[in-house]
Structures are given as structure tokens and as C-alpha cells.
Write a protein that holds these residues in place. Sequence first.
Motif, short mmCIF file in Angstrom:
data_model
loop_
_atom_site.label_atom_id
_atom_site.label_comp_id
_atom_site.label_asym_id
_atom_site.label_seq_id
_atom_site.Cartn_x
_atom_site.Cartn_y
_atom_site.Cartn_z
N HIS A 68 -11.20 -3.35 -1.29
CA HIS A 68 -11.29 -2.16 -2.14
C HIS A 68 -10.42 -1.03 -1.59
N ILE A 69 -10.51 -0.83 -0.26
CA ILE A 69 -9.73 0.26 0.34
C ILE A 69 -8.23 -0.04 0.23
N GLU A 70 -7.85 -1.32 0.44
CA GLU A 70 -6.45 -1.71 0.29
C GLU A 70 -5.94 -1.38 -1.11
N LEU A 71 -6.76 -1.74 -2.11
CA LEU A 71 -6.36 -1.50 -3.49
C LEU A 71 -6.23 0.00 -3.75
N THR A 72 -7.21 0.77 -3.26
CA THR A 72 -7.18 2.21 -3.46
C THR A 72 -5.96 2.82 -2.79
N ALA A 73 -5.62 2.30 -1.60
CA ALA A 73 -4.44 2.81 -0.89
C ALA A 73 -3.19 2.59 -1.74
#
Lengths: 363, 265
Positions: free
Chosen positions: B111-116
Motif C-alpha cells: 500500500h505504501i509503495e503504491l501511495t509513494a
Amino acid sequence: MTSEALPARVRERRSAHRFSTGQLIAGSAVLLAVAAIASLALGPTGITLASLPRAISSALGFSTDSAAAREQLVLIDIRMPRTLLGMFVGASLAIAGAIMQGMFRNPLADPGLIGVSSGAALAAVATIALGNGIAAPILQPLGVYALPVAAFVGGITTTGLLVMIAGRHGQLMVGTLLLAGIALGALSGALTGLIAYASDDRQLRDLTFWSMGSLGGATWPKVFAVLPFAILITVMTPMLIRGLNGFLLGEAEAYHLGVNVERTKLIAIVVTAASVGAAVAMAGIIGFVGIVVPHVVRLLAGPDHRVVLPGSALLGAALMLVADITARLVVKPAELPIGIVMAAIGTPVFLHLVMKRGVGGVE
Amino acid sequence: MLAARSATFRVGTKSLVSDVDLTLEPGRFIAIIGPNGAGKSTLLRLLTGELKPTLGAIDLDGRTLASYEPSALARRRAVVPQATALSFPFTAKEVVLLGATVPGFAAPSEHIELTASECLRTVGLLALSDRLYTHLSGGERQRVHIARALLQLAVAERGASQPAILMLDEPTASLDLAHQGVVLGEARRQARNGRAVLAVLHDLNLAAAFADELVLMNRGRIEARGSAAEVFKDELLSRAYGCDVRTNTTPAPGMPFVLPHAHRP
């Protein structure tokens, strides 16, 4: 190198190809295992690992013949503690280098370069010189711990002074830091020289040899003496990972990201001083491990401290063993000081770094 | 929300910020303008908690800022500094991910990767995700840090009653015209989504075009505040900046703007 190999290499560089954290750590662990086996197997006496079962049985008291006793002496009492101590010294110097580079945001920071090793060395030399004299009442109760504890205090004093001198308005001035470190290192060196000047011939040869670094005097009691330091470093270093990653952006930015800046600095100073202090007390001054190893890890796997810290520990231990094996095989049966071997490896890498990045760490 | 109450910051006998009252509210984009050395960045650093006021107080939800743990503050506000000297070879995306790898946040997940990646897309840098930060231009670096701050606010866990704050110190300084618009447009969008936004801006016309409120600082004090129409007065701005300026409005939507007045012989 063939000409077909070139384009692939260039392409790799462009896309910033890196090993993953897992790959780097697994690779370094394999290297370390190989180096450790070699360190146990190689030496001027020609005794190999094939003798290990007999040496162990002799150590446990099952075997009493004299060949087995000699194998036990070489393998269990000399090479094994030497290997363990080499791993500890290499790993802790590399970790100390990685932490300092992160804290000072400068890829050239190194405990040897900025005087921390010299501070630790001064305290250790003073301990050796005064251990039987005026300092005896303080030092005697500490036993084998006197030397590492003294070196730890020397290291933490130097690091603390550096942070005080170079820190203004919450930022460490890198230029001030390097200059102050060089000055403190020179002062420590001069005082160490003064002590050496006042000591007798035998002490002097010990001190000289020791100031160039050696794992020659490794014994089991020394291994046990660094054990508490090894535990302290292993427990505290993981607490630094996120803080140091934030520090790479700057202290203010680290604070914005939620890092407790003062606490991180404090832990970093304690871990560095413990690493450098214990390593210097056991093996003398060995330079360049702290610069070369973290630099190689960053080149291979990027600057994230989640890989830089454990990777540096493993590779540092492996490099120290390789240097030690070289030191004891090149001129056998005599031995080179390991600091000389390390400088031969480290100087080209260091010069390459300076030429590529400049002293301020700016490209 | 975040408020400076009679905040004063002194170094020695020199007051960099004097007796400033300023409140950030969710949904509002405030721009601080003023000449060099007016105390804009110092005020911003007081509001981030980086500096502590000599007199007065900075409160967040009625509690003094100094009583918050750094990690608790990081969950509430993100800061884009004026200049960041990063000399280690992170990729652009790794720098953005630093916004989410601080104490108190969960480890980077998918999720954090995608948000980044989303944050990089917002600032127009998705294509350069894997480029080394040290190889980027000044404007690209600035946008990387803006993406990092956006990620920090996007992934931080907060209660619903705790709106987030975005603070930017001259975010458009090295950006071209189009990217100035992209970045300040995003700042305004953040405000519309219920965040409080504060930016130090040098370009008066950009400030007028994007901010809800302008705060004019001079010599450490707030000289004027309000809409662009209220702050853009010839006499007021000429005095604050110490040079002759003329204000006017554009034809169609009637946007106020400022022109420096060149004295020609």
C-alpha cells in the motif's frame, strides 16, 4: 575483460542496479563463513581443519597424545579466538563507520579519520602504561575489562567533544567536524607519543606494534572481554536504522519525519564509542575498515541503513579475516601488522572516494 | 489547530520573529510573503517545532508543541524545507519512501509503495522514480521532497478529529512556470481536502493566485493579512519591500497582481 562485456556493465550502472537487502546479506554471510573457515584452516604451522575432531577431543580431555595437544593449542586456543576476535573487530569498526557516516551525513566520516580511534587508543595506552602505577586502584578491580572500558571512555569523550564543537543550531558542521577531528586526533596521537617516549624499550615495541593493529594476541579471555560490548552493539544498532535514514536528509528533516534527534545521536555516540573502544583495545588501531566496507555496501545495495548496517557488520568481519589471513601468511613465520594490510586495501578505495565525491560529500 | 500566540523568537538581542499571532485552520491555504530576512522561514520553523519561541507559545490542539513526541508530530504535519543537502545515492522513490519509514509508522507495505508512486505522479516525477536523487535537477529534487511530504501525510495514522498540516518553505523557488502551478495547485487541493496548508512564497502573484489568505511579514512582524485584494496596496507593499511597486487587477476574473516599478531615466 572482453569488449562485449562493456555495454552490459554500462547499462547496469545507468539503471542504478542494486542487490536486494536479502541478496546482499546472504552473500556477505556466505563470504564471512568462507573467510572464517579459511581463518581456522590456514596458518604457518600447516595444521589444517582435518585435525579439528582430534583437537576438540583433546580439548574435552578425551585424547592425551602430544600431537593432539599441539593441534588443540593451534586450532582451539590460538586460531579460534583469533578468528572470533577478528570478526568482532571487523564488524564493529565497519558498523562504527557506517553510523558515523550516517550521523554526520558524510561518506568520508570514519572513526580513524576524525580522531575517535586515536582518543580510544590514548586511553588504552595510558591504561597499559599506568595500569601498574598510579591508576592501579581504579583499574585493577576491572580486570580484563580495564582496557576495553578505558578505550570506550576515550572514544566516547572524543565523539562527545566532536559533537559539541561541530554542532551549532541543531546542525553538525561537517567542515568543522573534520578539522576538529583531525586536531583531536593529532593531540591524542601526541599524548600517546609522550607516553611511549616515557616507556622502556619492551613496552615501546609493544606499543608500536599495537598502534599499527594486530590480532596476534587473541585469547579466549579477550573474546569474553568483548562479549558484553558485542551484545550492547547488537541490541542498540537496530534502534538506529530509521533515525539514521532520516538523518541522511538533515537533522531538521529527520525531526520533521518523527525522529527523536537527540536520542538517536546519543545512541549513535554510545554504539560508536563501544565499537571503536572495544575494537581498539583488542587489536589496536586499524584504519579504513570503517570507510571501505559501508561504501562497498552502499555501492552494491543502496544507502538504506536497513541494509547498510547489517551488511557492513558481515562484510567488515569478512574483510578483517581476509586481511588477518594475509598478515600472517605473507611473511610467515613472522607477521605483518594488520593495519598495514588494511591500509594497502583501504587507501586506493579512499582516494577513489575523495576524487569522486569531494571532501564535503557533495558530488 | 496549530496556532502561534504572541510568538517571539530572539537570537541574542535581535528579534527574528516578534509577537506573531497566526492560526492554521483545516481547509485553508495561508501564504506568508515578505522581503528577505522578514522572519518568514523562522516563523515556519517555529510552527514545525524545530525552533522553540523565546516568548509566547505555539499550540497544537491547545497543547504546547514542545510537549509532543517527534513521532506524534510527524503523524500530524509534514514539512518541505527550503533546501535539502542529500548526498547519498538514494533513488527518487526511496527518498519519497523515507516519508513513511519513520518511527511510529508501519513498515513499507504494498500500500505504501503504491501511495509513494501516486505521490510521485502528483508532482510529475513518476517516470524518474528509479533515477538517483543525486542525478536530478534542482527543481526535480524539490518536487521529490514535496512528494515525500505528501506520502508522509497520506500514510500517517491519525484520528478523524486530527486534521493534518502541510508546511512548505519556498516550494516553488527552483521550479519552472508549469511546475509552480502543479505544486501550488496540489497545495490548494490538499487544503480543499481538509488539510491546513502553510507556504512561504516569494512570488506575490503566485501567492495571490493560489492561497486563501496572504500574511505579509516585515522585520519579524505581521504587517498585513487578508485576501490578495486587501494586502496588495501600492503603499503597503512598497514600504515592506523597500522598492516601488504597483498593484493592479487582471481583466477577466479580476485577479490582483503586482509589478515592480522600474525607474527609467
